[in-house]
Design an enzyme around this catalytic site. Structure first.
Site, PDB file in Angstrom:
ATOM      1  N   TYR A 151    -113.730  -7.888   2.131  1.00 31.40           N
ATOM      2  CA  TYR A 151    -112.986  -6.151   1.897  1.00 31.40           C
ATOM      3  C   TYR A 151    -112.750  -5.865   0.915  1.00 31.40           C
ATOM      4  O   TYR A 151    -113.220  -4.460   0.189  1.00 31.40           O
ATOM      5  CB  TYR A 151    -112.405  -5.647   3.213  1.00 31.40           C
ATOM      6  CG  TYR A 151    -110.338  -6.481   2.954  1.00 31.40           C
ATOM      7  CD1 TYR A 151    -110.423  -6.807   1.688  1.00 31.40           C
ATOM      8  CD2 TYR A 151    -110.820  -6.845   4.040  1.00 31.40           C
ATOM      9  CE1 TYR A 151    -108.984  -7.356   2.369  1.00 31.40           C
ATOM     10  CE2 TYR A 151    -108.657  -7.406   4.809  1.00 31.40           C
ATOM     11  CZ  TYR A 151    -108.247  -7.895   3.316  1.00 31.40           C
ATOM     12  OH  TYR A 151    -106.882  -7.902   3.932  1.00 31.40           O
ATOM     13  N   LYS A 166    -107.674  -6.227  -3.111  1.00 28.18           N
ATOM     14  CA  LYS A 166    -108.367  -7.862  -3.490  1.00 28.18           C
ATOM     15  C   LYS A 166    -109.870  -6.981  -4.559  1.00 28.18           C
ATOM     16  O   LYS A 166    -110.298  -7.676  -5.027  1.00 28.18           O
ATOM     17  CB  LYS A 166    -109.136  -7.982  -2.052  1.00 28.18           C
ATOM     18  CG  LYS A 166    -107.276  -8.610  -1.705  1.00 28.18           C
ATOM     19  CD  LYS A 166    -107.656  -9.789  -2.128  1.00 28.18           C
ATOM     20  CE  LYS A 166    -106.074 -10.376  -0.971  1.00 28.18           C
ATOM     21  NZ  LYS A 166    -106.359 -12.102  -1.501  1.00 28.18           N
TER      22      LYS A 166
HETATM   23  P1  NAP Z   1    -100.115 -17.681   3.434  1.00 29.05           P
HETATM   24  O1  NAP Z   1     -99.625 -18.850   4.202  1.00 29.05           O
HETATM   25  O2  NAP Z   1     -99.061 -16.762   3.836  1.00 29.05           O
HETATM   26  O3  NAP Z   1     -99.530 -16.979   2.431  1.00 29.05           O
HETATM   27  C1  NAP Z   1     -99.475 -16.446   1.454  1.00 29.05           C
HETATM   28  C2  NAP Z   1     -98.695 -16.743   0.036  1.00 29.05           C
HETATM   29  O4  NAP Z   1     -98.487 -16.156  -1.054  1.00 29.05           O
HETATM   30  C3  NAP Z   1     -97.295 -17.413   0.516  1.00 29.05           C
HETATM   31  O5  NAP Z   1     -97.153 -19.212   0.088  1.00 29.05           O
HETATM   32  C4  NAP Z   1     -96.073 -17.225   0.492  1.00 29.05           C
HETATM   33  O6  NAP Z   1     -95.139 -17.561  -0.741  1.00 29.05           O
HETATM   34  C5  NAP Z   1     -96.862 -16.106  -1.339  1.00 29.05           C
HETATM   35  N1  NAP Z   1     -96.226 -15.697  -1.810  1.00 29.05           N
HETATM   36  C6  NAP Z   1     -96.396 -14.072  -1.399  1.00 29.05           C
HETATM   37  N2  NAP Z   1     -95.883 -13.142  -2.122  1.00 29.05           N
HETATM   38  C7  NAP Z   1     -95.599 -13.888  -2.892  1.00 29.05           C
HETATM   39  C8  NAP Z   1     -94.900 -12.876  -4.331  1.00 29.05           C
HETATM   40  N3  NAP Z   1     -94.397 -12.289  -4.015  1.00 29.05           N
HETATM   41  N4  NAP Z   1     -94.905 -14.507  -5.185  1.00 29.05           N
HETATM   42  C9  NAP Z   1     -95.480 -15.699  -5.354  1.00 29.05           C
HETATM   43  N5  NAP Z   1     -95.705 -16.154  -4.557  1.00 29.05           N
HETATM   44  C10 NAP Z   1     -96.049 -14.859  -2.842  1.00 29.05           C
HETATM   45  O7  NAP Z   1    -101.349 -16.599   3.788  1.00 29.05           O
HETATM   46  P2  NAP Z   1    -102.735 -17.832   3.859  1.00 29.05           P
HETATM   47  O8  NAP Z   1    -103.443 -17.156   5.083  1.00 29.05           O
HETATM   48  O9  NAP Z   1    -102.559 -19.048   3.552  1.00 29.05           O
HETATM   49  O10 NAP Z   1    -103.535 -16.709   2.474  1.00 29.05           O
HETATM   50  C11 NAP Z   1    -104.132 -17.360   1.424  1.00 29.05           C
HETATM   51  C12 NAP Z   1    -104.827 -16.350   0.871  1.00 29.05           C
HETATM   52  O11 NAP Z   1    -106.564 -16.125   1.416  1.00 29.05           O
HETATM   53  C13 NAP Z   1    -103.899 -15.276   0.258  1.00 29.05           C
HETATM   54  O12 NAP Z   1    -104.721 -14.523  -1.221  1.00 29.05           O
HETATM   55  C14 NAP Z   1    -104.955 -14.254   1.073  1.00 29.05           C
HETATM   56  O13 NAP Z   1    -105.268 -13.076   0.994  1.00 29.05           O
HETATM   57  C15 NAP Z   1    -106.973 -15.174   1.099  1.00 29.05           C
HETATM   58  N6  NAP Z   1    -107.493 -14.827   2.791  1.00 29.05           N
HETATM   59  C16 NAP Z   1    -107.132 -15.122   3.596  1.00 29.05           C
HETATM   60  C17 NAP Z   1    -107.611 -15.430   5.466  1.00 29.05           C
HETATM   61  C18 NAP Z   1    -106.634 -15.576   6.265  1.00 29.05           C
HETATM   62  O14 NAP Z   1    -108.128 -15.719   7.903  1.00 29.05           O
HETATM   63  N7  NAP Z   1    -106.131 -16.778   6.197  1.00 29.05           N
HETATM   64  C19 NAP Z   1    -109.099 -14.366   4.962  1.00 29.05           C
HETATM   65  C20 NAP Z   1    -108.727 -13.834   4.141  1.00 29.05           C
HETATM   66  C21 NAP Z   1    -108.727 -13.773   2.712  1.00 29.05           C
HETATM   67  P3  NAP Z   1     -93.371 -17.463  -1.056  1.00 29.05           P
HETATM   68  O15 NAP Z   1     -93.234 -16.225   1.209  1.00 29.05           O
HETATM   69  O16 NAP Z   1     -92.858 -18.555  -0.612  1.00 29.05           O
HETATM   70  O17 NAP Z   1     -93.099 -16.680  -1.968  1.00 29.05           O
END
Ligand code: NAP
Length: 274
Positions: A151, A166
């Site tokens: 997106y 993004k």
């Molecule tokens: P996730 O496990 O929720 O990962 C998000 C991470 O960001 C967590 O480790 C969190 O750690 C950290 N975070 C959040 N706020 C922060 C802050 N202010 N400062 C530093 N760290 C912060 O989700 P995920 O699915 O693995 O996502 C990882 C990436 O992939 C993201 O960029 C997401 O947009 C992208 N993505 C995921 C999907 C999917 O389906 N999974 C699809 C498209 C894109 P803390 O809570 O310890 O801060």
């Protein structure tokens, strides 16, 4: 940012810093990079995420450091990268993976909710890239990989804040790719399709029925795995991608291309069996 010069603890192995590296895709990316010989720094807010992520990543045998960090706070970001320089004396790869997101119609998103998402995703990516620049500029073959979503160039109904952020990260990816090419730093992005992680299972993909429904709209017919996303990051960071910069690699089973008339016919009960 000025180069303070390498700190005393220079490591022989390449170093990758992954924001949000304690959970989900960030941790899977760390596991893949560790297998390729990287030392790791994972940086995020929660002590529990960092401790558990660090424990899992150390099972791979390499050096792993955990740095508490809120990427929205530029002073904390600068201090974190100064610490990386002191303790490792180098940085070869930055993965801007940290994100926050929630589903809400755009008109209901509060200014605070908007700022939280844009602050983590867009400000955080810029603050970290800026602070990493002098260290990366010292490393031959350095790169940045930003984690976006399709997106960024399509539409994100229900997640307008995240889509806008993004899209900003994608524009930043391309801008920095050009600006920093002369310093030998490549900047690319990976756009994962839907992937089940503990975080997304709790927040987004809450039922098997929903996962099945979404999978039907993906040409390859299924969600991605964290390892498949990590492979793409590892590739873009590697020397195999040495002539690639400013690009976004969608790892989404063809999802963003859509299924066009095939979907419409299937919904009308008149579709081909695929
Ligand atoms: P996730 O496990 O929720 O990962 C998000 C991470 O960001 C967590 O480790 C969190 O750690 C950290 N975070 C959040 N706020 C922060 C802050 N202010 N400062 C530093 N760290 C912060 O989700 P995920 O699915 O693995 O996502 C990882 C990436 O992939 C993201 O960029 C997401 O947009 C992208 N993505 C995921 C999907 C999917 O389906 N999974 C699809 C498209 C894109 P803390 O809570 O310890 O801060």
């Amino acid at each position: 940012m000025e180069d303070p010069g390498p700190g005393p603890g220079r490591s022989d192995r390449p170093l990758a810093l992954i924001t949000g590296g304690g959970t989900g895709l960030g941790r899977a990316i760390g596991q893949r990079l560790a297998r390729s010989g990287y030392d790791l720094v994972i940086a995020s807010r929660s002590a529990d995420h960092l401790a558990e992520g660090g424990r899992r990543l150390r099972e791979g045998g390499g050096r792993v450091a955990e740095i508490p960090l809120d990427v929205r706070k530029p002073e904390e970001v600068d201090a974190a990268f100064a610490r990386v320089n002191r303790e490792f004396g180098r940085l070869d790869l930055l993965v801007n993976n940290a994100a926050g997101n929630f589903v809400a119609p755009a008109e209901t998103i509060s200014p605070n909710g908007w700022r939280a998402v844009v602050g983590i995703v867009l400000d955080g990516t810029f603050f970290c890239s800026r602070a990493a620049f002098p260290l990366l500029a010292r490393s031959p073959g350095a790169s940045i990989v930003n984690i976006v979503a399709s997106y960024a160039w399509m539409a994100g109904p229900g997640t307008a804040h995240s889509a806008a952020a993004k899209a900003g990260v994608l524009a930043l990816t391309r801008s920095l790719a050009v600006e920093w090419a002369a310093r030998g730093i490549r900047v690319n992005a990976v756009a994962p399709g839907p992937v089940r992680t503990e975080g997304t299972d709790a927040r987004l993909w809450r039922s098997d029925a929903l996962v099945e429904e979404i999978s039907r709209g993906i040409p390859l017919g299924r969600f991605g795995t964290p390892e498949e996303i990590a492979e793409a990051v590892e590739f873009l960071a590697s020397d195999r991608a040495r002539y690639i910069t400013g690009q976004v690699l969608a790892v989404d089973g063809g999802q963003w291309l859509g299924r066009g008339v095939m979907d419409l016919l299937a919904r009308a009960g008149d579709g081909p069996s695929r």
